[in-house]
Scaffold this active site. Structure first.
Site, PDB file in Angstrom:
ATOM      1  N   ASN A   1      -9.946  -0.336   0.609  1.00  0.00           N
ATOM      2  CA  ASN A   1      -8.489  -0.210   0.512  1.00  0.00           C
ATOM      3  C   ASN A   1      -8.056  -0.641  -0.892  1.00  0.00           C
ATOM      4  O   ASN A   1      -8.142  -1.814  -1.238  1.00  0.00           O
ATOM      5  CB  ASN A   1      -7.853  -1.105   1.581  1.00  0.00           C
ATOM      6  CG  ASN A   1      -6.335  -1.052   1.585  1.00  0.00           C
ATOM      7  OD1 ASN A   1      -5.722  -0.449   0.698  1.00  0.00           O
ATOM      8  ND2 ASN A   1      -5.735  -1.686   2.576  1.00  0.00           N
TER       9      ASN A   1
ATOM     10  N   HIS B   1      -3.019   6.884   3.356  1.00  0.00           N
ATOM     11  CA  HIS B   1      -3.511   5.622   2.817  1.00  0.00           C
ATOM     12  C   HIS B   1      -4.845   5.294   3.484  1.00  0.00           C
ATOM     13  O   HIS B   1      -5.054   5.619   4.651  1.00  0.00           O
ATOM     14  CB  HIS B   1      -2.496   4.513   3.078  1.00  0.00           C
ATOM     15  CG  HIS B   1      -2.994   3.181   2.620  1.00  0.00           C
ATOM     16  ND1 HIS B   1      -3.431   2.983   1.321  1.00  0.00           N
ATOM     17  CD2 HIS B   1      -3.188   2.008   3.277  1.00  0.00           C
ATOM     18  CE1 HIS B   1      -3.846   1.741   1.207  1.00  0.00           C
ATOM     19  NE2 HIS B   1      -3.724   1.133   2.370  1.00  0.00           N
TER      20      HIS B   1
ATOM     21  N   CYS C   1       0.823  -1.226   0.000  1.00  0.00           N
ATOM     22  CA  CYS C   1       0.000   0.000   0.000  1.00  0.00           C
ATOM     23  C   CYS C   1       0.852   1.268   0.000  1.00  0.00           C
ATOM     24  O   CYS C   1       0.337   2.345  -0.277  1.00  0.00           O
ATOM     25  CB  CYS C   1      -0.921   0.004   1.211  1.00  0.00           C
ATOM     26  SG  CYS C   1      -1.950  -1.459   1.320  1.00  0.00           S
TER      27      CYS C   1
HETATM   28  N1  ACO Z   1     -17.801  -9.552   9.600  1.00  0.00           N
HETATM   29  C1  ACO Z   1     -18.228  -9.826  10.830  1.00  0.00           C
HETATM   30  N2  ACO Z   1     -17.394 -10.142  11.837  1.00  0.00           N
HETATM   31  C2  ACO Z   1     -16.080 -10.173  11.555  1.00  0.00           C
HETATM   32  C3  ACO Z   1     -15.580  -9.907  10.278  1.00  0.00           C
HETATM   33  C4  ACO Z   1     -16.504  -9.574   9.277  1.00  0.00           C
HETATM   34  N3  ACO Z   1     -16.133  -9.281   8.001  1.00  0.00           N
HETATM   35  N4  ACO Z   1     -14.234 -10.022  10.302  1.00  0.00           N
HETATM   36  C5  ACO Z   1     -13.895 -10.337  11.571  1.00  0.00           C
HETATM   37  N5  ACO Z   1     -15.027 -10.453  12.324  1.00  0.00           N
HETATM   38  C6  ACO Z   1     -15.132 -10.780  13.734  1.00  0.00           C
HETATM   39  C7  ACO Z   1     -13.951 -11.541  14.258  1.00  0.00           C
HETATM   40  O1  ACO Z   1     -14.140 -12.910  14.013  1.00  0.00           O
HETATM   41  C8  ACO Z   1     -14.001 -11.218  15.728  1.00  0.00           C
HETATM   42  O2  ACO Z   1     -14.956 -12.043  16.333  1.00  0.00           O
HETATM   43  P1  ACO Z   1     -14.690 -12.696  17.769  1.00  0.00           P
HETATM   44  O3  ACO Z   1     -14.483 -11.533  18.686  1.00  0.00           O
HETATM   45  O4  ACO Z   1     -15.953 -13.461  18.022  1.00  0.00           O
HETATM   46  O5  ACO Z   1     -13.478 -13.531  17.585  1.00  0.00           O
HETATM   47  C9  ACO Z   1     -14.573  -9.801  15.762  1.00  0.00           C
HETATM   48  O6  ACO Z   1     -15.144  -9.562  14.480  1.00  0.00           O
HETATM   49  C10 ACO Z   1     -13.591  -8.710  16.101  1.00  0.00           C
HETATM   50  O7  ACO Z   1     -12.405  -8.875  15.333  1.00  0.00           O
HETATM   51  P2  ACO Z   1     -11.217  -7.853  15.514  1.00  0.00           P
HETATM   52  O8  ACO Z   1     -10.059  -8.344  14.738  1.00  0.00           O
HETATM   53  O9  ACO Z   1     -11.019  -7.521  16.948  1.00  0.00           O
HETATM   54  O10 ACO Z   1     -11.839  -6.548  14.849  1.00  0.00           O
HETATM   55  P3  ACO Z   1     -11.179  -5.138  14.763  1.00  0.00           P
HETATM   56  O11 ACO Z   1     -12.017  -4.152  15.420  1.00  0.00           O
HETATM   57  O12 ACO Z   1      -9.711  -5.182  15.140  1.00  0.00           O
HETATM   58  O13 ACO Z   1     -11.225  -4.845  13.187  1.00  0.00           O
HETATM   59  C11 ACO Z   1      -9.991  -5.012  11.142  1.00  0.00           C
HETATM   60  C12 ACO Z   1     -10.666  -5.753  12.277  1.00  0.00           C
HETATM   61  C13 ACO Z   1     -11.044  -4.190  10.406  1.00  0.00           C
HETATM   62  C14 ACO Z   1      -9.371  -6.003  10.190  1.00  0.00           C
HETATM   63  C15 ACO Z   1      -8.914  -4.073  11.707  1.00  0.00           C
HETATM   64  O14 ACO Z   1      -8.073  -4.769  12.577  1.00  0.00           O
HETATM   65  C16 ACO Z   1      -8.060  -3.428  10.635  1.00  0.00           C
HETATM   66  O15 ACO Z   1      -8.540  -2.609   9.878  1.00  0.00           O
HETATM   67  N6  ACO Z   1      -6.768  -3.722  10.608  1.00  0.00           N
HETATM   68  C17 ACO Z   1      -5.807  -3.059   9.724  1.00  0.00           C
HETATM   69  C18 ACO Z   1      -6.210  -3.036   8.292  1.00  0.00           C
HETATM   70  C19 ACO Z   1      -5.302  -3.849   7.441  1.00  0.00           C
HETATM   71  O16 ACO Z   1      -4.599  -4.696   7.907  1.00  0.00           O
HETATM   72  N7  ACO Z   1      -5.294  -3.603   6.133  1.00  0.00           N
HETATM   73  C20 ACO Z   1      -4.498  -4.394   5.234  1.00  0.00           C
HETATM   74  C21 ACO Z   1      -3.620  -3.642   4.386  1.00  0.00           C
HETATM   75  S1  ACO Z   1      -2.323  -2.926   5.241  1.00  0.00           S
HETATM   76  C22 ACO Z   1      -2.742  -1.451   5.129  1.00  0.00           C
HETATM   77  O17 ACO Z   1      -3.263  -1.072   4.143  1.00  0.00           O
HETATM   78  C23 ACO Z   1      -2.542  -0.621   6.323  1.00  0.00           C
END
Ligand code: ACO
Length: 356
Positions: free
Chosen positions: A280, A250, A112
């Site tokens: 993204n 980003h 990214c």
């Molecule tokens: N729909 C419903 N529930 C979901 C989904 C979904 N699509 N995906 C995950 N869950 C659930 C999980 O299973 C978890 O359930 P549990 O608590 O029963 O185990 C719950 O939601 C919470 O999951 P978390 O990982 O705690 O959610 P969080 O609030 O951290 O958000 C997310 C997750 C959106 C992925 C966040 O961590 C994020 O945005 N991370 C960075 C983004 C990223 O990595 N981008 C990739 C490219 S790198 C870059 O561009 C920066």
């Protein structure tokens, strides 16, 4: 290094097929509410063509905005982590599709952060005097690499491309300084496993691959990494965040963007946000957002614009652009993608069926 490297043209190309959160929730176990509140995304685009097609259209629009002849382009960089082919480079496909036959061409994979990396490389090559007209393109067809059984990643990404033209200038403008880094110790935190020479090509399911990540770890590192790079850039230029007119970060998660703005003590009204429309789009994100900011009149002559990115690697990058005099395109291009007669779900149907 002599003179500066102005951004004289800009353009974007997003594919027409829109995939809403509700449509995703109709095929996998998720909801509009979860996606919207956890990421800020409402919809994204799904491409019916390879990333090089998106890149070529964005590039032609950027060239028109600069009123530049494609034959004068001597450098063409495509920042992408979702290439059309491993060999040849996506940049070679883009050369063929745009006719930029007098250009040195190559792909650059910094996830990214790829566009900020690419702009840094092109700016240095222009300022060195060795090149006179560069195209820097960020282009991704990342929906092609999604595994629909991994709901945490499948809902976050979209396709698109953005491009800029960079040319020598005596005026103090363009990318004035940037700083790039990578946290390779966490390289596995965001990956497409089993694709490339470390994959087991004799495995029965070879060919079933998809983006996987440790979302929480990336979230934490993204805010810290972008803030750190921003601090280095501002210190080098003797600026503070009060001197910044706009921030183009980003767009991986609205909460990451808000955390960065809070850390920098910058009001969100000075921050470009379009994640709700596109998700993204990796390396395409910043040039698409920059083009939209120009089109909407949110970038003015002489503005100081901060770019900040974080992505696979885990790479991190920040850069400070001083915008030149002109904020409107000199010409418009009539370049268009081939027509799309499928819905986003229809384009993805085979992949969804195969990975669920
Ligand atoms: N729909 C419903 N529930 C979901 C989904 C979904 N699509 N995906 C995950 N869950 C659930 C999980 O299973 C978890 O359930 P549990 O608590 O029963 O185990 C719950 O939601 C919470 O999951 P978390 O990982 O705690 O959610 P969080 O609030 O951290 O958000 C997310 C997750 C959106 C992925 C966040 O961590 C994020 O945005 N991370 C960075 C983004 C990223 O990595 N981008 C990739 C490219 S790198 C870059 O561009 C920066």
């Amino acid at each position: 290094m002599t003179g500066y490297a102005a951004i004289t043209g800009w353009g974007k190309c997003v594919p027409p097929a829109v995939l809403t959160n509700e449509e995703i929730a109709s095929v996998i176990d998720t909801s509009d509410e979860w996606i919207r509140t956890r990421s800020g995304i409402i919809e994204r685009r799904v491409s019916h063509v390879p990333g090089s097609d998106l890149a070529a259209v964005a590039a032609q629009r950027a060239l028109a905005a600069a009123d530049a002849d494609v034959k004068d382009v001597d450098l063409l960089i495509v920042a992408t982590c979702t290439p059309d082919t491993v060999i040849p480079s996506t940049a070679a496909h883009v050369q063929r599709k745009t006719g930029a036959y007098n250009a040195a061409v190559f792909d650059l994979n910094a996830g990214c952060s790829g566009f900020v990396y690419g702009l840094t490389v092109a700016t240095s090559m222009i300022r060195s005097g060795a090149f006179k007209k560069a195209l820097v393109i960020g282009s991704e067809r990342i929906t092609w690499f999604l595994n629909w059984s991994l709901r945490d990643t499948a809902v976050l990404f979209g396709d698109g491309a953005g491009a800029v033209v960079v040319e020598p200038s005596e005026e103090e403008c363009g990318l004035l300084f940037s700083h790039l880094g990578c946290e390779g110790d966490a390289a596995d935190a965001l990956q497409i496993p089993d694709f490339g020479t470390t994959g087991n090509r004799f495995a029965a399911d070879y060919g079933v691959f998809g983006v996987q990540f440790d979302g929480r770890e990336i979230f934490r590192r993204a805010v810290k990494g972008m803030a750190m790079e921003t601090k280095i850039v501002l210190e080098e230029l003797g600026l503070t965040t009060h001197d910044i007119d706009r921030i183009i970060p980003h767009q991986a998660n609205l909460r990451i963007i808000e955390s960065l703005a809070k850390y920098l003590s910058v009001d969100m009204s000075r921050v470009e946000v379009n994640i709700h429309n596109y998700g993204n789009t990796s390396a395409a994100t910043i040039p698409v957002a920059m083009t939209e900011a120009l089109e909407a009149g949110r970038i003015k002559s002489g503005d100081r614009i901060l770019l900040a990115a974080f992505g696979a690697g885990l790479t991190r990058a920040a850069g400070l652009i001083r915008w030149g005099e002109r904020t409107t395109p000199l010409k418009l291009s009539d370049a268009e993608l081939p027509p799309c007669n499928q819905s986003a779900l229809e384009i993805l149907a085979e992949a969804i069926e195969h990975t669920l």
